[in-house]
Motif scaffolding. Structure first.
Motif, PDB file in Angstrom:
ATOM      1  N   TYR A 247       0.838  -1.204   0.000  1.00 56.20           N
ATOM      2  CA  TYR A 247       0.000   0.000   0.000  1.00 56.20           C
ATOM      3  C   TYR A 247       0.875   1.258   0.000  1.00 56.20           C
ATOM      4  O   TYR A 247       0.614   2.214  -0.739  1.00 56.20           O
ATOM      5  CB  TYR A 247      -0.901  -0.040   1.226  1.00 56.20           C
ATOM      6  CG  TYR A 247      -1.846   1.138   1.404  1.00 56.20           C
ATOM      7  CD1 TYR A 247      -2.997   1.256   0.636  1.00 56.20           C
ATOM      8  CD2 TYR A 247      -1.606   2.098   2.389  1.00 56.20           C
ATOM      9  CE1 TYR A 247      -3.889   2.318   0.829  1.00 56.20           C
ATOM     10  CE2 TYR A 247      -2.484   3.155   2.588  1.00 56.20           C
ATOM     11  CZ  TYR A 247      -3.619   3.266   1.803  1.00 56.20           C
ATOM     12  OH  TYR A 247      -4.485   4.319   1.998  1.00 56.20           O
ATOM     13  N   ALA A 248       1.913   1.238   0.836  1.00 50.39           N
ATOM     14  CA  ALA A 248       2.820   2.385   0.898  1.00 50.39           C
ATOM     15  C   ALA A 248       3.544   2.595  -0.434  1.00 50.39           C
ATOM     16  O   ALA A 248       3.717   3.729  -0.896  1.00 50.39           O
ATOM     17  CB  ALA A 248       3.834   2.181   2.020  1.00 50.39           C
ATOM     18  N   LYS A 249       3.938   1.508  -1.065  1.00 50.71           N
ATOM     19  CA  LYS A 249       4.727   1.595  -2.295  1.00 50.71           C
ATOM     20  C   LYS A 249       3.876   1.966  -3.499  1.00 50.71           C
ATOM     21  O   LYS A 249       4.238   2.854  -4.290  1.00 50.71           O
ATOM     22  CB  LYS A 249       5.423   0.253  -2.545  1.00 50.71           C
ATOM     23  CG  LYS A 249       6.270   0.216  -3.817  1.00 50.71           C
ATOM     24  CD  LYS A 249       6.992  -1.122  -3.942  1.00 50.71           C
ATOM     25  CE  LYS A 249       7.845  -1.184  -5.219  1.00 50.71           C
ATOM     26  NZ  LYS A 249       8.577  -2.474  -5.309  1.00 50.71           N
ATOM     27  N   LYS A 253       2.673   5.811  -2.721  1.00 56.42           N
ATOM     28  CA  LYS A 253       3.862   6.143  -3.520  1.00 56.42           C
ATOM     29  C   LYS A 253       4.898   6.908  -2.699  1.00 56.42           C
ATOM     30  O   LYS A 253       5.458   7.917  -3.126  1.00 56.42           O
ATOM     31  CB  LYS A 253       3.470   6.951  -4.773  1.00 56.42           C
ATOM     32  CG  LYS A 253       2.549   6.185  -5.719  1.00 56.42           C
ATOM     33  CD  LYS A 253       2.155   7.028  -6.927  1.00 56.42           C
ATOM     34  CE  LYS A 253       1.353   6.239  -7.933  1.00 56.42           C
ATOM     35  NZ  LYS A 253       0.068   5.729  -7.393  1.00 56.42           N
ATOM     36  N   ILE A 254       5.151   6.395  -1.508  1.00 58.02           N
ATOM     37  CA  ILE A 254       6.151   7.020  -0.640  1.00 58.02           C
ATOM     38  C   ILE A 254       7.430   6.195  -0.669  1.00 58.02           C
ATOM     39  O   ILE A 254       7.395   4.980  -0.880  1.00 58.02           O
ATOM     40  CB  ILE A 254       5.632   7.153   0.799  1.00 58.02           C
ATOM     41  CG1 ILE A 254       5.280   5.777   1.403  1.00 58.02           C
ATOM     42  CG2 ILE A 254       4.411   8.073   0.841  1.00 58.02           C
ATOM     43  CD1 ILE A 254       4.825   5.848   2.853  1.00 58.02           C
ATOM     44  N   ASP A 257      12.029   4.908   3.106  1.00 60.39           N
ATOM     45  CA  ASP A 257      12.397   5.480   4.398  1.00 60.39           C
ATOM     46  C   ASP A 257      11.223   6.166   5.098  1.00 60.39           C
ATOM     47  O   ASP A 257      11.340   6.587   6.250  1.00 60.39           O
ATOM     48  CB  ASP A 257      13.570   6.453   4.251  1.00 60.39           C
ATOM     49  CG  ASP A 257      13.271   7.611   3.293  1.00 60.39           C
ATOM     50  OD1 ASP A 257      12.155   7.664   2.736  1.00 60.39           O
ATOM     51  OD2 ASP A 257      14.163   8.460   3.103  1.00 60.39           O
ATOM     52  N   GLN A 258      10.067   6.288   4.411  1.00 60.04           N
ATOM     53  CA  GLN A 258       8.885   6.871   5.042  1.00 60.04           C
ATOM     54  C   GLN A 258       7.848   5.823   5.448  1.00 60.04           C
ATOM     55  O   GLN A 258       6.851   6.158   6.090  1.00 60.04           O
ATOM     56  CB  GLN A 258       8.227   7.887   4.096  1.00 60.04           C
ATOM     57  CG  GLN A 258       9.062   9.136   3.847  1.00 60.04           C
ATOM     58  CD  GLN A 258       8.340  10.142   2.969  1.00 60.04           C
ATOM     59  OE1 GLN A 258       7.194   9.949   2.561  1.00 60.04           O
ATOM     60  NE2 GLN A 258       9.020  11.239   2.661  1.00 60.04           N
ATOM     61  N   VAL A 259       8.103   4.578   5.097  1.00 59.17           N
ATOM     62  CA  VAL A 259       7.159   3.516   5.448  1.00 59.17           C
ATOM     63  C   VAL A 259       7.034   3.394   6.965  1.00 59.17           C
ATOM     64  O   VAL A 259       5.944   3.184   7.508  1.00 59.17           O
ATOM     65  CB  VAL A 259       7.594   2.178   4.823  1.00 59.17           C
ATOM     66  CG1 VAL A 259       6.694   1.038   5.321  1.00 59.17           C
ATOM     67  CG2 VAL A 259       7.550   2.255   3.314  1.00 59.17           C
ATOM     68  N   ASN A 309      -1.070  10.031  -0.281  1.00 57.69           N
ATOM     69  CA  ASN A 309       0.294  10.431   0.049  1.00 57.69           C
ATOM     70  C   ASN A 309       0.562  10.091   1.516  1.00 57.69           C
ATOM     71  O   ASN A 309      -0.290   9.504   2.199  1.00 57.69           O
ATOM     72  CB  ASN A 309       0.527  11.922  -0.232  1.00 57.69           C
ATOM     73  CG  ASN A 309      -0.399  12.825   0.571  1.00 57.69           C
ATOM     74  OD1 ASN A 309      -1.057  12.392   1.523  1.00 57.69           O
ATOM     75  ND2 ASN A 309      -0.458  14.092   0.186  1.00 57.69           N
ATOM     76  N   LEU A 310       1.724  10.474   2.023  1.00 54.84           N
ATOM     77  CA  LEU A 310       2.093  10.112   3.388  1.00 54.84           C
ATOM     78  C   LEU A 310       1.125  10.697   4.413  1.00 54.84           C
ATOM     79  O   LEU A 310       0.683  10.000   5.329  1.00 54.84           O
ATOM     80  CB  LEU A 310       3.517  10.579   3.688  1.00 54.84           C
ATOM     81  CG  LEU A 310       4.015  10.312   5.118  1.00 54.84           C
ATOM     82  CD1 LEU A 310       4.030   8.825   5.412  1.00 54.84           C
ATOM     83  CD2 LEU A 310       5.403  10.931   5.330  1.00 54.84           C
ATOM     84  N   VAL A 311       0.784  11.968   4.285  1.00 52.11           N
ATOM     85  CA  VAL A 311      -0.072  12.623   5.273  1.00 52.11           C
ATOM     86  C   VAL A 311      -1.457  11.983   5.318  1.00 52.11           C
ATOM     87  O   VAL A 311      -1.979  11.666   6.400  1.00 52.11           O
ATOM     88  CB  VAL A 311      -0.201  14.135   4.969  1.00 52.11           C
ATOM     89  CG1 VAL A 311      -1.204  14.780   5.925  1.00 52.11           C
ATOM     90  CG2 VAL A 311       1.157  14.818   5.090  1.00 52.11           C
TER      91      VAL A 311
END
Length: 440
Positions: A247-249, A253-254, A257-259, A309-311
């Motif tokens: 899901y993160a990848k 699309k982070i 190092d942000q996972v 996104n990350l947020v």
């Protein structure tokens, strides 16, 4: 050893912490490691996972029956746990240490064999540790407190097993990460078991024969409805854990190092929310609190669909944390009451058989997770990290939100298939400082 430390919720919960760090790292990353990192085809990975889950479901009831029949001066459960500690350390490391240069068939064979060995030892640990909880902590209030403490420890372990794991395997590789977690497990599990003293009275009674033990358990309608409902939630837990890296990848699309930030958002939020749910349990009936947690968990997975996104992923993760916290705390109160009621009816404490059959029901439902992963992957063309297909984003958006929502709706509806209530106080009020056998 200090009396206040013996059978304390705080010392006992160290076992949950010990087991959950490697177990969460395993459930979150073993598919990702073999499919996305090593390139094992998703079809072969799903086949191995299916065999693993069937084996997991089958051996649980037998382990519970053997545990209930064990009679030693050290207790029924502790000898099993002490014997399993070094074997769990070894098999966990083997899962993440395949030899280099294996082709698809060789990688599949290694994957399948190590999964089977790992699961067999894990069953010994989980059945016997789980069976100790309703024996050591009696009455709803003490169980609610012990469950909240235990889940607080578990959430810290979940945070380490998910958010810290990517940092570790990036720095030292999967094999060395596994060695580190295995050593951590061994140390804390040993401390936990040294603080546990089983109640001598429970080991003296003659256990039911095999057929009668299973018949009494399987005819308990409350037990069946409770565990079938929970099985769908456990499927969601496993599905979300194993899908988060994808899901993160592919959805958020982070970068790698942000996972850890994404994973931390879920599990850090759970820590204070566990104690919110403890307060909720104290203010209402345990069964109602359990059903409420199912409903809230279902609503909490909806925002995951809108992550981009990350947020947005972090905000959605915090929402999931509240639903997850409820399910981590509430089932222990209900299952303990079911076991206590059975003890009044049969005159025997049979935590082992109940814990293991419960594991059979909930873990066999993991087949749904494996099938969902495979089917959704086929629909959207995802095969592996080497061949993600044309729309991997949709693959993991559905697996993180739509499939979990459907499963949680089913879980909530199933919970109402029978009337689950307990008409009188059961189980006594054993506290952790009560007189017990202090032999190792």
């Amino acid at each position: 050893m200090k009396r206040s430390w013996v059978n304390s919720p705080y010392s006992f919960s160290l076992g949950m912490f010990a087991m959950m760090v490697p177990s969460q790292a395993f459930s979150s990353f073993y598919i990702f490691f073999y499919v996305d990192q090593l390139g094992l085809g998703i079809g072969l990975a799903s086949l191995a996972r299916t065999v693993f889950l069937i084996w997991d479901a089958v051996n649980n009831p037998l382990m519970g029956y053997w545990s209930d029949r064990t009679k030693t001066r050290f207790g029924r459960r502790r000898p099993w746990v002490f014997g399993a500690i070094p074997l769990f350390m070894l098999t966990f490391v083997l899962v993440f240490s395949p030899p280099e240069g294996l082709g698809q068939n060789g990688l599949f064979t290694w994957f399948l064999i190590t999964l089977i060995l790992y699961e067999a030892v894990a069953t010994v640990l989980w059945v016997n540790y789980g069976a100790l909880f309703p024996e050591l902590f009696r009455g709803d209030r003490l169980r609610a407190k012990a469950s909240a403490v235990q889940q607080g420890y578990q959430v810290v372990a979940l945070l380490i097993g998910t958010a810290v794991t990517p940092i570790l395997y990036d720095a030292m590789g999967f094999s060395n990460m596994a060695i580190l977690y295995a050593v951590l497990f061994g140390a804390f599990m040993f401390i936990c078991m040294m603080s546990v003293r089983e109640l001598e009275a429970y080991r003296e009674a003659d256990p039911l024969p095999l057929g009668a033990a299973f018949r009494e358990t399987l005819l308990n309608k409350k037990f069946w409805v409770f565990n079938i409902s929970n099985s769908f939630v456990q499927t969601v837990n496993g599905l979300i854990s194993s899908t988060i890296p994808f899901y993160a990848k592919y959805v958020l699309k982070i970068p790698d190092d942000q996972v850890s930030l994404l994973l931390a958002s879920v599990f850090v939020s759970v820590i204070p929310l566990v104690f919110v749910w403890y307060r909720i349990i104290r203010s209402m009936d345990g069964v109602k609190a359990w059903r409420l947690s199912l409903a809230i968990y279902g609503l909490s997975v909806i925002p995951l669909w809108f992550g981009f996104n990350l947020v947005s992923g972090i905000l959605a993760g915090i929402g999931v944390g509240f639903g997850l916290a409820g399910f981590l705390v509430t089932p222990a109160v209900v299952s303990g009451s079911i076991i206590d009621e059975d003890a009044l009816r049969t005159g025997l404490r049979r935590e082992g058989i109940y814990t293991s059959v419960s594991g059979f029901i909930t873990r066999s439902s993991g087949l749904i997770s494996a099938v969902a992963f495979w089917v959704v992957g086929i629909i959207f063309g995802y095969e592996s990290g080497d061949n993600p297909g044309s729309d991997p984003e949709s693959t993991f958006r559905y697996l993180m939100s739509v499939v979990p929502l459907c499963l949680l709706v089913v879980s909530f509806l199933v919970s109402f298939l029978t009337k689950i209530e307990f008409s009188k106080p059961i189980g006594g009020v054993h506290e952790h400082g009560a007189k017990i056998d202090h032999q190792l």
